[in-house]
Design an enzyme around this catalytic site. Sequence first.
Site, mmCIF file in Angstrom:
data_model
loop_
_atom_site.group_PDB
_atom_site.id
_atom_site.type_symbol
_atom_site.label_atom_id
_atom_site.label_comp_id
_atom_site.label_asym_id
_atom_site.label_seq_id
_atom_site.Cartn_x
_atom_site.Cartn_y
_atom_site.Cartn_z
ATOM 1 N N ARG A 56 95.659 -60.120 -13.624
ATOM 2 C CA ARG A 56 96.738 -60.926 -13.057
ATOM 3 C C ARG A 56 96.896 -62.244 -13.821
ATOM 4 O O ARG A 56 95.959 -62.729 -14.431
ATOM 5 C CB ARG A 56 96.474 -61.214 -11.575
ATOM 6 C CG ARG A 56 96.569 -59.994 -10.677
ATOM 7 C CD ARG A 56 96.337 -60.339 -9.209
ATOM 8 N NE ARG A 56 95.016 -60.911 -8.986
ATOM 9 C CZ ARG A 56 94.769 -62.199 -8.817
ATOM 10 N NH1 ARG A 56 95.768 -63.077 -8.835
ATOM 11 N NH2 ARG A 56 93.537 -62.629 -8.634
ATOM 12 N N LYS A 198 99.797 -56.635 -5.733
ATOM 13 C CA LYS A 198 99.406 -57.879 -5.088
ATOM 14 C C LYS A 198 100.608 -58.716 -4.646
ATOM 15 O O LYS A 198 100.496 -59.508 -3.708
ATOM 16 C CB LYS A 198 98.505 -58.684 -6.024
ATOM 17 C CG LYS A 198 97.105 -58.091 -6.171
ATOM 18 C CD LYS A 198 96.410 -57.888 -4.817
ATOM 19 C CE LYS A 198 94.981 -57.410 -4.970
ATOM 20 N NZ LYS A 198 94.349 -57.097 -3.658
ATOM 21 N N HIS A 217 92.216 -59.147 3.477
ATOM 22 C CA HIS A 217 91.808 -58.612 2.185
ATOM 23 C C HIS A 217 90.407 -58.040 2.374
ATOM 24 O O HIS A 217 89.398 -58.717 2.161
ATOM 25 C CB HIS A 217 91.815 -59.723 1.131
ATOM 26 C CG HIS A 217 91.606 -59.229 -0.261
ATOM 27 N ND1 HIS A 217 90.930 -59.954 -1.215
ATOM 28 C CD2 HIS A 217 91.975 -58.088 -0.876
ATOM 29 C CE1 HIS A 217 90.896 -59.282 -2.349
ATOM 30 N NE2 HIS A 217 91.521 -58.141 -2.164
ATOM 31 N N SER A 235 84.567 -59.820 -5.663
ATOM 32 C CA SER A 235 84.076 -58.919 -6.704
ATOM 33 C C SER A 235 82.567 -59.075 -6.901
ATOM 34 O O SER A 235 82.049 -60.186 -6.977
ATOM 35 C CB SER A 235 84.796 -59.216 -8.029
ATOM 36 O OG SER A 235 84.332 -58.383 -9.053
ATOM 37 N N LYS A 239 81.419 -54.454 -1.802
ATOM 38 C CA LYS A 239 82.378 -54.047 -0.759
ATOM 39 C C LYS A 239 82.728 -52.563 -0.852
ATOM 40 O O LYS A 239 82.688 -51.834 0.147
ATOM 41 C CB LYS A 239 83.642 -54.902 -0.871
ATOM 42 C CG LYS A 239 84.702 -54.580 0.179
ATOM 43 C CD LYS A 239 85.911 -55.506 0.042
ATOM 44 C CE LYS A 239 86.662 -55.259 -1.244
ATOM 45 N NZ LYS A 239 87.954 -55.969 -1.300
ATOM 46 N N THR A 240 83.084 -52.104 -2.057
ATOM 47 C CA THR A 240 83.476 -50.701 -2.235
ATOM 48 C C THR A 240 82.292 -49.772 -1.967
ATOM 49 O O THR A 240 82.421 -48.759 -1.271
ATOM 50 C CB THR A 240 84.007 -50.467 -3.663
ATOM 51 O OG1 THR A 240 85.143 -51.296 -3.866
ATOM 52 C CG2 THR A 240 84.408 -49.020 -3.866
ATOM 53 N N ASP A 254 91.115 -51.950 0.505
ATOM 54 C CA ASP A 254 91.445 -53.274 -0.028
ATOM 55 C C ASP A 254 92.316 -54.157 0.872
ATOM 56 O O ASP A 254 92.077 -55.349 0.967
ATOM 57 C CB ASP A 254 92.128 -53.108 -1.382
ATOM 58 C CG ASP A 254 92.149 -54.392 -2.196
ATOM 59 O OD1 ASP A 254 91.121 -55.090 -2.238
ATOM 60 O OD2 ASP A 254 93.186 -54.702 -2.785
ATOM 61 N N ARG A 319 90.657 -50.055 -14.646
ATOM 62 C CA ARG A 319 91.043 -49.678 -13.275
ATOM 63 C C ARG A 319 91.557 -48.255 -13.207
ATOM 64 O O ARG A 319 91.997 -47.677 -14.194
ATOM 65 C CB ARG A 319 92.167 -50.610 -12.792
ATOM 66 C CG ARG A 319 91.775 -52.072 -12.646
ATOM 67 C CD ARG A 319 91.262 -52.366 -11.271
ATOM 68 N NE ARG A 319 90.936 -53.763 -11.070
ATOM 69 C CZ ARG A 319 90.624 -54.275 -9.879
ATOM 70 N NH1 ARG A 319 90.615 -53.503 -8.813
ATOM 71 N NH2 ARG A 319 90.313 -55.551 -9.777
#
Length: 528
Positions: A56, A198, A217, A235, A239-240, A254, A319
């Site tokens: 981004r 986003k 989020h 990050s 979390k994942t 997400d 990604r």
Amino acid sequence: MNSVEIANELKELLNGENIKTQLSVPQLVEKATSRGEAVLTVEGALRAQTGKYTGRSPKDKYIVKEEICNNKIDWGKVNRPISAEVFDKLYVKVVNYLKERDELYVFNGFAGADKESQLSIKVINEYAWHNLFCHQLFIRPTADELAKHVAEFTIVSAPNFKADPEVDGTGSETFIITSIEKKIILIGGTEYAGEMKKSIFGIMNYLLPEQGIFPMHCSANVGEGGDVALFFGLSGTGKTTLSADKDRKLIGDDEHGWSDNGVFNIEGGCYAKTINLSAENEPEIYNAIRFGSVLENVAVDPETRECDYADGSLTENTRVAYPIDYIDNIVLPSVAGHPNTIVFLTADAFGVLPPISKLTKEQAMYHFLSGFTSKLAGTERGVTEPEPVFSTCFGSPFLPLAATVYAEQLGKKIDEHGSQVFLVNTGWTGGEYGVGSRMKLSYTRAMVRAAIDGKLNNVETTQDAVFGLNIPVAVEGVPSSVLNPRDAWADKAAYDKKAAELADLFKNNFTKFENVDEAIVQKGGPLV
């Protein structure tokens, strides 16, 4: 230009002979490969490269300063204002540019799995692979829904159109501009597809609070008994990994909303990191990479078309985008009840936060506003010691409103539904980074599972002297020596010094928030 003039320009664009609307996945794959936008991998996934922009561009993201939102937006470094005049001129230029393209691709769909608050969206793309990305990440309409679809917000994406900052009033050749009044998101000068995802999340973060819905989020899953768990974390916090549980179904990975009906996924797909991806460590993501998936900047052998997920030569931010039904263990539609358990994940490289602690409502709101984790030494050039990172509400780049709006929503939801909140440190224990060791994943899994199963709701706890956190005295499967971080340090004086240092960082960071309830400051933060 007023909204009617904007709409007329858009209508003229969409009536062009170059428009290809709602193409299927195979059609979009064919377009992308035949036009040289991307290549197929051995698994059948589409691999595209995004050029020099592999992430981004936050400094090139703007919100048009309009009467409808001027007094609501939290203007600053994240939400940068830009004039309506700049937007209007760029919009006309981009539309005229797109009219001259040989083909444009249009996707009509939705954001938000809850029908009562669903946002209808339209995406106009210069690239076929961008359109496939949106097709897989947003919610795909049924035939009946498509027949009645009227877009509330439209993304106009022209990655090959580059702005001239001196003429166009932007900061660079790249721009991501949202007009809330005209309901347009204008993107140019960047091929990074994540900007589209986003941007819609940012719109949902603006719209949902006005409907009494808490945008989040986070990832979410649900057990067989209907018990829901949320996982917030930046990050590198896990979390994942922790939300992927063979005994629980994934709601989403997400972006979510929490309404009076419960939790719902904002998206229809997943956008996962692939650097160092393996079938052993993350089988769900690995097995989702197949025909219809979109890989970004992953190294691919030009002959065999095999992917090398360990190769970060293009970027570490490799990604994959895929529809959520590419994962077996999910709930569809992506909705569930109210959360029983909320987990805040932090990777504390200072090694002083407890591996798990139970939070009061005030502490939950304090740590939600803080959004703390650590950037580790060696991850970036010039970083020689752990760097604290505070990302408000675990998602500051996507929050158009004041942070306290979202924190107050969290506090209200906790009161209404009695959700239990835990802070989980997946970072270091027994010393800071370079001295101690990373918390064992097996211990973290055991603690998170105990929290989700309700086994920590009424257990005996001891209070941390520095941060005031309530630490369980015992957790099945975890050595008691690990639970209290000070006990895990051989050098107690060094622990005390490091803990005081982190406490000061928390307090200094918190001074940026205005109009915060004094109870949150007094009862939620460090005691010293």
